[in-house]
Design a protein around this motif. Sequence first.
Motif, short mmCIF file in Angstrom:
data_model
loop_
_atom_site.label_atom_id
_atom_site.label_comp_id
_atom_site.label_asym_id
_atom_site.label_seq_id
_atom_site.Cartn_x
_atom_site.Cartn_y
_atom_site.Cartn_z
N MET A 673 -4.47 1.35 -4.31
CA MET A 673 -5.28 1.12 -3.14
C MET A 673 -4.16 1.29 -1.96
SD MET A 673 -7.66 -0.39 -2.08
CE MET A 673 -8.37 -1.21 -3.58
N GLY A 674 -2.91 1.06 -1.88
CA GLY A 674 -2.19 1.53 -0.99
C GLY A 674 -1.99 2.95 -0.67
N LEU A 675 -1.74 3.51 -1.80
CA LEU A 675 -1.84 5.08 -1.73
C LEU A 675 -3.12 5.74 -1.10
CD1 LEU A 675 0.00 7.63 -2.02
CD2 LEU A 675 -0.99 7.82 -4.54
N TYR A 676 -4.26 5.29 -1.62
CA TYR A 676 -5.60 5.58 -1.05
C TYR A 676 -5.84 5.31 0.43
CZ TYR A 676 -10.65 6.69 -1.16
OH TYR A 676 -11.74 7.29 -0.81
N ASN A 677 -5.64 3.98 0.85
CA ASN A 677 -5.66 3.84 2.36
C ASN A 677 -4.66 4.39 3.21
OD1 ASN A 677 -7.63 1.92 1.53
ND2 ASN A 677 -6.41 0.24 1.02
#
Length: 789
Positions: A673-677
């Motif tokens: 999630m952090g990488l995608y955002n």
Amino acid sequence: MRFGKTLQKSVYPPWKGNYIDYHKLKSLLREHEATDDDTSDAENPWTEQDEEAFVQELINVQLDKVNAFQVETSKNLRERTSACESKLEALVPKDGEQESQVDEQKRREVAAQVLSELDGIAKEVSELEKYSRINFTGFLKAAKKHDRKRGTRYRVKPLLQVRLSQLPFNSEDYSPLLRSLSVMYSFVREILQGAAPKSNDPMNMVEARDIYTSHKFWVHADNITEVKTYILRRLPVLVYNPKTSKELNVPNDPTITSLYFDSPQFELYNQKVARAPEAGSLRLRWMGPLNDQPAIFLEKKIVTEDDGSREVRVQLKEKHVQEFLRGEYKFDKKLHRMEDHANEQEQVESFKKDIEELQSFIREHDLQPMLRANYTRTAFQIPGDNRVRISLDTNLALIREDTLDPERPCRDPNDWHRKDIDDSGMEYPFSSIRKGEIVRFPHALLEIKLKGDGRGGEWVNDLMASHLVKEAPRFSKFVHGVAQLFEDYVNSFPFWLGELENDIRRDPEVAFQQEQERLAKRAEEDMAVGSFLGSGSRPSPSFKPMVGSPVSRFPGASSPSRAAERPEPSSRPRRPLEIPSSHRNGSPAVSEPTPTRTPTPSSRLKNYFPSFSMSRYARARRERVQLPPGVRHPGTWLKDAGPVKVESKVWLANQRTFIKWQHVSVLLASLSMGLYNAAGEDNHIARTLGIVYTCFAVFAGVWGWYMYETRAKLIRQRSGRDFDNVFGPIIVCIGLAAALVLNFAFKYIAAMREIKADSVASTLSGSTNASVTPPLGLVKQDGSRLLTA
């Protein structure tokens, strides 16, 4: 007699070139030269090259030659024995089959041929044992000569003893082979001479009741207390000569002294080492200090051809011992008292015969006291019940008692014992005895005597198979003492001398595995021998698979379940009657054996899938066994009969594993999630990896839940299947590693492309500026600007 001459007389002509080359070893040792202190050795010193040549010849060349010949000959004898077994199997009549005169004649011819072959095998077995003993003695003699002559700088005997302990030629037991030959001899003679005498003859049964089977063991000093406490829980300590039955104080274990006799040529010793028929021994024996005037017994023991023994014993007083040994004392007063009673005439004649036999035995062999054995004995036996008798001897000291050296005798030649020991009440460790006259045995001696057929209770068998004891068959205090203290006078040594330097302590599980292998091998040999006697279809009564490790009952040993779950090495073939650990634990076992196969690449790949775990526990569970005849699969085990009762820690362990998987799932989801955002709309690589990590997070969560439910079901069903599974962890680890590698590769390729584009743009920009830029102005000859742009 020198050992070189003894070796020449002991050579079996067909094997002449395979004995130790003792003459060559002495030549390499340069024995004909003087010692280190003389001038000849100073002129021609012993060098490193000389030492290397001797050690190479002794340890590698000669020892390997002897060992290889012994192994090959032993293998050949076993193959010939198996061939005889095959021939005799064809002579066993089938059930309901009637023999004709022609068949009977043919059976006799085959039996005669087999008998001739058995004679040859028996002769070579005897010669092979003599071959092993004389070569073993030769190696020890050569090492001793080396250490005595060159021992100030180099010592070979410790290295040789370690090497000898690793080779079978001096430790192989030929008893199973001889037992097979004995059975075949009986079968052949029954065919050639008619029916053999029945073993259930009433007279034989009466005699068998008084026969004891003896088992001897060494016990390490660290295990003595443990062995004592284990025996005490089953047998009480036998108290020797209590003063009164009402005393509560139990006396200390008695100190026993045995004074062994032999001739100056050590005839009795040589007969005992060679196990010659009708070999005899003579000793004086008493308990406690001699100053307390104990009863002294003169005992003569004769070993008969059937491995039995016959003993003659008389009781003497100390003042009459020397007279009796000279043949002057005849027990006249005692005989007169016995003759006065009419009902003791037979005892009188028997007593006279014993006296004459003992004195003639001493006179004919020129026997004299040679060796003293002093030890402390703890005996265990139920009073009035002599079925199991156990003795534990500690603090064993062997002391010279001879007068072979007239200039330095160990005792007074006119007396029968050493007064410096007995008059002063000297006790162990006999520190006043001169070095070279005493040997202290490093271990305790355990002897178990079983009456009748030699079968003890389960606890006796567990003790004999445990890690606390080391089997020492045919060990003798007399033989060991002579071999250690009179090695210059004898040319034959017992095989156990090579094991004194080894640590006899063993791991409990290793001891259990070795005992199971030994029992399985014995059962296999019993089936092979009994096959042609019509008893081959029954398992050997001597083999009984143990439930768990017998040593688990001792303090400090592994638990029964752990020992039972320990799998067997894959390199060792499955014994036909050996019950695997899965069957011992009560798990269902398939009755058809699975052959041992070499693992292939395809089979290795299957190990990564859920149903093919490769843990030690799972491999043990998947083992198959051939059930013994008359045993069938029970269908339902007793452990499955009652309600399901599982300890809480089993459920909690399953829940902890599930929570760990959910933890991994949450971490991967947070990372994705952090990488995608964080990635922008133009960073397709980061967004793609974020989606990939999300997939792994979902997989981890689903896999954890699936395994939690699967294991809970197995626990409720009490299944014997394995709980571990490497499929999920491998998928997650390989997937994450692949994603990280691809991430690094994509970023590296993108960076290289960007650097290349910047380089090309910089080159094009530089060339364009140099060709189209107009001059900024005209400059005069003096350097002043004339015109500016």
